[in-house]
Design an enzyme around this catalytic site. Structure first.
Site, PDB file in Angstrom:
ATOM      1  N   TYR A 191       3.523   2.764  13.755  1.00  0.00           N
ATOM      2  CA  TYR A 191       4.097   3.500  12.924  1.00  0.00           C
ATOM      3  C   TYR A 191       3.362   4.867  12.844  1.00  0.00           C
ATOM      4  CZ  TYR A 191      -0.022   1.348  10.553  1.00  0.00           C
ATOM      5  OH  TYR A 191      -1.417   0.868  10.355  1.00  0.00           O
TER       6      TYR A 191
ATOM      7  N   HIS B 122       0.993  -1.242   0.056  1.00  0.00           N
ATOM      8  CA  HIS B 122       0.110   0.064   0.113  1.00  0.00           C
ATOM      9  C   HIS B 122       0.898   1.220  -0.091  1.00  0.00           C
ATOM     10  CE1 HIS B 122      -2.536  -2.734   2.697  1.00  0.00           C
ATOM     11  NE2 HIS B 122      -2.810  -3.197   1.518  1.00  0.00           N
TER      12      HIS B 122
END
Length: 482
Positions: free
Chosen positions: A133, A70
């Site tokens: 993240y 992605h």
């Protein structure tokens, strides 16, 4: 396996902007500790100051869990909290590196910075793996995203656990092949004041760049109460503000003073807030009018400012505001000549009509053509020069306005003796209405822009080209009976 005692450092990859980070992990009988993201240290070591706004955690309980590939329109910093993962990245940005790949293993002592538009995928190599993240934007449905199939033959990722035995989502299995992916475009540049002389020159210098947008004041009002709503600013990288109030003498009137402060200060403050909030680079055009003109030497970028009139005061105030933006270029210039009404065209018109002008001969400076100014702006942005203030004018000999008028007459084939030099005071003695004070010295030192790798054109040479072009165009019109 997690390594202890590493020195914080970044390792480059074949994908521009994607870096693998070795993180210091401190362990003892109780376990381990690390600074997962430490802005000051990491920025000093080369990490972009990407201003994260969200922290996410992904937990995977089984070996072989695979996610991706992605690409999102934001940057992310990925670090493993526990376990170990195999990471694969594919550049899905438009450009020469589209389709470039890179793989690496990540554990608590190794992280990765993934720039906007680079596709990422992770496959767990240990059970109970968790990674975090940081991202610098929030998900929104109107942003552009891209994905590529994990099994794409062109990308050819060598997965440690074959995909037929891995845990994948149905959506990830159905992603398109690389040949069918729409690349993520670069962040955009917005030019404000696109209808003005500098705006027109910027159109020319960026004619080969599709991701530059242009807006006139009617399309983008700096005094608008809500600039945030005018664009999806996370899709932008740079604003070049070529819009300003430049009616120097009218600025001395009550109405002009209000308009000048509104455009050159209030509007600039709104742009500065916007640029700071979204991490944009702001390019701001400054003026020699921020100085009082008493210097015997060319002005340096950091010389004290002391504007004489309202226009200079508003430009000086705008400079101080823009200087607070982390990513800024203040481009200071003087005696600007562009496509439209200007001093050179006025002198050509007077020469052709047989009028002998009186021209000021006690102001010193150098001409700046908008073509050169636009070229300098693009150079600063393309080379990622150090942020700050840069003087940009034509190079060569220092002249007066009367000197330039005589050059124009000569280049156009007229007698330069028709030009009479007068003092500024004499010139404005019979003027009606307020007159703004002018700096006697408008000479700007060019050492810093030259050290940044830009070579300003010689003012005399570009003036000669400009006059010859204007004369030829006038002759062509005459021949056609226009």
């Amino acid at each position: 396996m997690t390594e202890y005692g590493k020195v914080l450092r970044a390792n480059a990859s074949p994908i521009p902007g994607l870096t693998v980070w070795e993180l210091p992990v401190h362990g003892d009988n109780r376990g381990w500790f690390k600074e997962n993201w430490q802005r000051e240290k990491m920025v000093a070591a080369g990490l972009p100051d990407f201003a994260p706004v969200q922290n996410n955690v992904s937990f995977n309980d089984a070996v072989g869990t695979t996610r991706g590939i992605h690409a999102e329109p934001w940057d992310k910093f990925v670090s493993v909290a526990t376990g170990r993962i195999f990471g694969a990245w594919v550049d899905l940005r438009a450009g020469a590196t589209f389709g470039a790949t890179f793989t690496a293993e990540l554990d608590p002592s190794r992280a990765v910075f993934v720039p906007r538009g680079v596709g990422n995928a992770f496959q767990t190599l240990e059970p109970n793996t968790a990674y975090t993240y940081l991202v610098n934007d929030h998900w929104t449905p109107d942003a552009q995203y891209a994905s590529v199939n994990l099994a794409d033959e062109t990308v050819a990722i060598d997965w440690p656990i074959p995909l037929e035995r891995a845990e994948l989502s149905a959506k990830d299995r159905a992603h398109p092949r690389l040949a069918d992916v729409t690349p993520i475009p670069p962040r955009k540049t917005l030019v404000l004041g696109a209808g003005g002389q500098l705006g027109q020159a910027l159109r020319d210098v960026y004619a080969d760049v599709p991701h530059v947008e242009y807006a006139n004041r009617s399309e983008f009002d700096l005094i608008a109460t809500d600039l945030d709503s005018l664009r999806r600013w996370r899709d932008y990288d740079t604003i070049i503000n070529a819009a300003a109030y430049t009616a120097v003498d009218a600025a001395e009137t009550p109405q002009g003073r209000t308009a000048a402060w509104a455009a050159n200060v209030t509007g600039i403050a709104a742009l500065a807030r916007l640029a700071t909030r979204y991490g944009l680079t702001l390019v701001h055009i400054s003026s020699d009018y921020v100085f009082d003109g008493t210097s015997e030497q060319p002005y340096l970028e950091d010389d004290p400012i002391a504007p004489l009139g309202v226009y200079g005061q508003t430009k000086a105030a705008g400079d101080q505001i823009v200087a607070t933006v982390p990513r800024h270029y203040i481009v200071r210039t003087s005696w600007v000549i562009g496509d439209g009404k200007n001093f050179v065209r006025t002198m050509l018109s007077l020469a052709e009509r047989g009028i002998n002008p009186s021209v000021v001969d006690d102001q010193r400076g150098r001409l700046t053509f908008t073509s050169d100014l636009a070229r300098a702006i693009r150079h600063l942005l393309d080379t990622a020069a150090a942020y700050g203030t840069y003087n940009v004018t034509g190079a060569g000999a220092v002249t007066t306005w009367a000197d330039i008028a005589r050059q124009v007459f000569t280049l156009a084939g007229y007698d330069p003796e028709r030009v009479t030099g007068v003092t500024t005071h004499e010139y404005f003695t019979s003027a009606k209405g307020p007159i703004a004070p002018r700096p006697a010295c408008s000479v700007l030192d060019l050492a810093r822009i030259e050290a940044a790798g830009f070579s300003p054109s010689l003012a005399d040479e570009i003036l000669a080209d400009y006059v010859h072009t204007e004369v030829n165009a006038a002759q062509h019109k005459s021949l056609r009976g226009i």
